[in-house]
Design an enzyme around this catalytic site. Structure first.
Site, mmCIF file in Angstrom:
data_model
loop_
_atom_site.group_PDB
_atom_site.id
_atom_site.type_symbol
_atom_site.label_atom_id
_atom_site.label_comp_id
_atom_site.label_asym_id
_atom_site.label_seq_id
_atom_site.Cartn_x
_atom_site.Cartn_y
_atom_site.Cartn_z
ATOM 1 N N LYS A 175 4.782 80.630 -15.416
ATOM 2 C CA LYS A 175 4.700 80.753 -13.953
ATOM 3 C C LYS A 175 3.868 81.982 -13.596
ATOM 4 O O LYS A 175 4.240 83.097 -13.938
ATOM 5 C CB LYS A 175 6.103 80.894 -13.366
ATOM 6 N N THR A 206 11.266 85.138 -0.758
ATOM 7 C CA THR A 206 11.022 84.287 -1.924
ATOM 8 C C THR A 206 12.165 84.371 -2.938
ATOM 9 O O THR A 206 11.975 84.064 -4.109
ATOM 10 C CB THR A 206 9.720 84.723 -2.629
ATOM 11 N N GLY A 208 14.829 83.375 -5.281
ATOM 12 C CA GLY A 208 15.274 82.107 -5.864
ATOM 13 C C GLY A 208 14.157 81.165 -6.280
ATOM 14 O O GLY A 208 14.435 80.032 -6.688
ATOM 15 N N THR A 209 12.908 81.625 -6.260
ATOM 16 C CA THR A 209 11.792 80.714 -6.600
ATOM 17 C C THR A 209 11.939 80.104 -7.996
ATOM 18 O O THR A 209 11.755 78.900 -8.173
ATOM 19 C CB THR A 209 10.437 81.463 -6.531
ATOM 20 N N GLY A 210 12.245 80.951 -8.984
ATOM 21 C CA GLY A 210 12.284 80.472 -10.373
ATOM 22 C C GLY A 210 13.413 79.478 -10.609
ATOM 23 O O GLY A 210 13.225 78.433 -11.247
ATOM 24 N N CYS A 211 14.602 79.786 -10.074
ATOM 25 C CA CYS A 211 15.759 78.881 -10.232
ATOM 26 C C CYS A 211 15.453 77.538 -9.569
ATOM 27 O O CYS A 211 15.764 76.470 -10.103
ATOM 28 C CB CYS A 211 17.002 79.473 -9.577
HETATM 29 N N1 LIG Z 1 4.086 83.572 -2.548
HETATM 30 C C1 LIG Z 1 4.038 82.410 -3.198
HETATM 31 N N2 LIG Z 1 3.391 81.347 -2.663
HETATM 32 C C2 LIG Z 1 3.340 80.162 -3.313
HETATM 33 N N3 LIG Z 1 3.900 79.947 -4.533
HETATM 34 C C3 LIG Z 1 4.540 80.975 -5.129
HETATM 35 C C4 LIG Z 1 4.659 82.250 -4.504
HETATM 36 N N4 LIG Z 1 5.393 83.074 -5.329
HETATM 37 C C5 LIG Z 1 5.718 82.326 -6.406
HETATM 38 N N5 LIG Z 1 5.201 81.080 -6.305
HETATM 39 C C6 LIG Z 1 5.413 79.948 -7.231
HETATM 40 O O1 LIG Z 1 6.831 79.816 -7.360
HETATM 41 C C7 LIG Z 1 7.177 79.363 -8.655
HETATM 42 C C8 LIG Z 1 8.143 80.352 -9.307
HETATM 43 O O2 LIG Z 1 7.382 81.409 -9.802
HETATM 44 P P1 LIG Z 1 7.857 82.927 -9.900
HETATM 45 O O3 LIG Z 1 8.143 83.455 -8.522
HETATM 46 O O4 LIG Z 1 6.820 83.638 -10.694
HETATM 47 O O5 LIG Z 1 9.225 82.779 -10.699
HETATM 48 P P2 LIG Z 1 10.445 83.775 -10.859
HETATM 49 O O6 LIG Z 1 11.333 83.598 -9.650
HETATM 50 O O7 LIG Z 1 11.092 83.334 -12.126
HETATM 51 O O8 LIG Z 1 9.885 85.174 -10.930
HETATM 52 C C9 LIG Z 1 5.839 79.198 -9.387
HETATM 53 O O9 LIG Z 1 5.394 77.864 -9.233
HETATM 54 C C10 LIG Z 1 4.926 80.171 -8.651
HETATM 55 O O10 LIG Z 1 3.555 79.863 -8.804
HETATM 56 C C1 LIG Z 2 22.707 84.561 -10.665
HETATM 57 C C2 LIG Z 2 21.234 84.671 -10.668
HETATM 58 N N1 LIG Z 2 20.514 83.908 -11.511
HETATM 59 C C3 LIG Z 2 19.158 84.009 -11.529
HETATM 60 C C4 LIG Z 2 18.512 84.901 -10.700
HETATM 61 C C5 LIG Z 2 17.009 85.023 -10.717
HETATM 62 O O1 LIG Z 2 16.543 84.070 -9.888
HETATM 63 P P1 LIG Z 2 15.021 83.760 -9.552
HETATM 64 O O2 LIG Z 2 14.947 82.351 -9.113
HETATM 65 O O3 LIG Z 2 14.158 84.184 -10.670
HETATM 66 O O4 LIG Z 2 14.816 84.609 -8.260
HETATM 67 P P2 LIG Z 2 14.690 86.126 -7.979
HETATM 68 O O5 LIG Z 2 15.998 86.791 -8.161
HETATM 69 O O6 LIG Z 2 13.636 86.623 -8.921
HETATM 70 O O7 LIG Z 2 14.276 86.134 -6.542
HETATM 71 C C6 LIG Z 2 19.286 85.651 -9.818
HETATM 72 N N2 LIG Z 2 18.717 86.533 -8.971
HETATM 73 N N3 LIG Z 2 20.649 85.534 -9.829
#
Ligand SMILES: Nc1ncnc2c1ncn2[C@@H]1O[C@H](COP(=O)(O)OP(=O)(O)O)[C@@H](O)[C@H]1O
Ligand SMILES: Cc1ncc(COP(=O)(O)OP(=O)(O)O)c(N)n1
Length: 268
Positions: A175, A206, A208-211
């Site tokens: 990602k 943003t 929770g994007t990864g989950c």
């Molecule tokens: N500001 C944004 N606009 C559009 N897509 C985004 C943005 N930030 C993250 N993404 C997308 O959201 C998904 C989760 O990525 P990311 O945020 O890197 O994960 P994580 O929450 O694990 O750090 C990926 O598909 C990434 O390209």
């Molecule tokens: C309980 C819990 N699990 C996973 C995460 C990380 O979530 P993610 O979707 O990567 O979002 P961010 O925390 O990076 O915004 C979490 N925070 N809590």
């Protein structure tokens, strides 16, 4: 009436409702599958960060998993926060012995920089959890921690993917959300390559994007899609959720898991 596809999340609870188990179950509802959960840890968490975290005993995690899988059955599993080496190893063993595809989000730290995985668990993630994954979905911090590859631009994504694939997942989705510019991710199994691109939404909410992305992939796999199809559909879903992310509390608000269901009617 026939039952919907069933998807199991094995993850931590986020009391603020933006990430973790709560994000996963909302995503599953939005995508039309039946969501179920194995709670691995409880966090006290809000828009400002993680104020506390407590792991569940391995026995409690195993028992939840068996209760769901042995009676209800699952068409896909997603893993998230696993907290400790003991939990990583137990969950890796459980998913390896299950027929359903597994989406492994190797959660390391939250967006606020709070640790959700003990440093002592990294080796178990590499050697036990990643080999059991159908798709692994590390972000750039997790790639650096797990594989020692530092991604500074899109041109480094291939090297990152190869490094993670060497631990044994069938597919890896790197990602690129933390890179500037377009939101670009790379999906590969070492022979096929799929680049997923979306406009970057200039929205600070943003959490929770990864989950959300990982549980959307699991939901689409449970419906019978191939890995590339499931990831493409999940990317579209998470992009919509990010575009609609909203302010809550004093910090980073959540993505809107219900954006496709409630379009235009929130707050009405
Ligand atoms: N500001 C944004 N606009 C559009 N897509 C985004 C943005 N930030 C993250 N993404 C997308 O959201 C998904 C989760 O990525 P990311 O945020 O890197 O994960 P994580 O929450 O694990 O750090 C990926 O598909 C990434 O390209
Ligand atoms: C309980 C819990 N699990 C996973 C995460 C990380 O979530 P993610 O979707 O990567 O979002 P961010 O925390 O990076 O915004 C979490 N925070 N809590």
């Amino acid at each position: 009436m026939s039952a919907p596809p069933r998807v199991l999340t094995v993850a931590g609870s986020d009391s603020g409702g933006g990430a973790g188990i709560q994000a996963d179950l909302k995503t599953m509802l939005a995508l039309g599958v039946h969501g179920m959960s194995v709670v691995t840890a409880v966090t006290a968490q809000n828009s400002l960060g993680v104020q506390g975290a407590w792991e569940l005993p391995v026995e409690a995690v195993r028992a939840q998993f068996r209760s769901v899988v042995d009676d209800i059955g699952v068409q896909a599993v997603k893993t998230g926060m696993l907290a400790s080496a003991e939990l990583v190893e137990a969950v890796a063993e459980l998913i390896a012995a299950t027929d359903a595809p597994a989406v492994v989000d190797p959660v390391g730290i939250s967006k606020h920089g709070d640790s959700l995985l003990a440093a002592s668990a990294l080796e178990s993630v590499r050697t036990k959890l990643l080999p059991a994954a159908t798709v692994a979905t590390p972000n750039l911090d997790e790639v650096a921690e797990l594989a020692g590859v530092h991604v500074g631009s899109e041109s480094d994504l291939r090297e990152a993917a190869a490094a993670v694939l060497s631990y044994g997942p069938r597919w890896v989705l790197i990602k690129g959300g933390h890179l500037p510019g377009e939101a670009v991710d790379l999906l590969t199994d070492g022979s096929e390559e799929h680049w997923l691109r979306a406009p970057r939404h200039d929205n600070r909410h943003t959490h929770g994007t990864g989950c959300t992305l990982a549980s959307a992939i699991a939901s689409q796999l449970a419906k019978g899609q191939s890995v590339p199809q499931a990831v493409a559909a999940a990317k579209e879903y998470v992009t919509g959720a990010i575009a609609a992310g909203f302010a809550l509390g004093g910090g980073i608000g959540p993505v809107d898991h219900g954006w496709a269901l409630t379009r235009g009617t929130r707050g009405a």
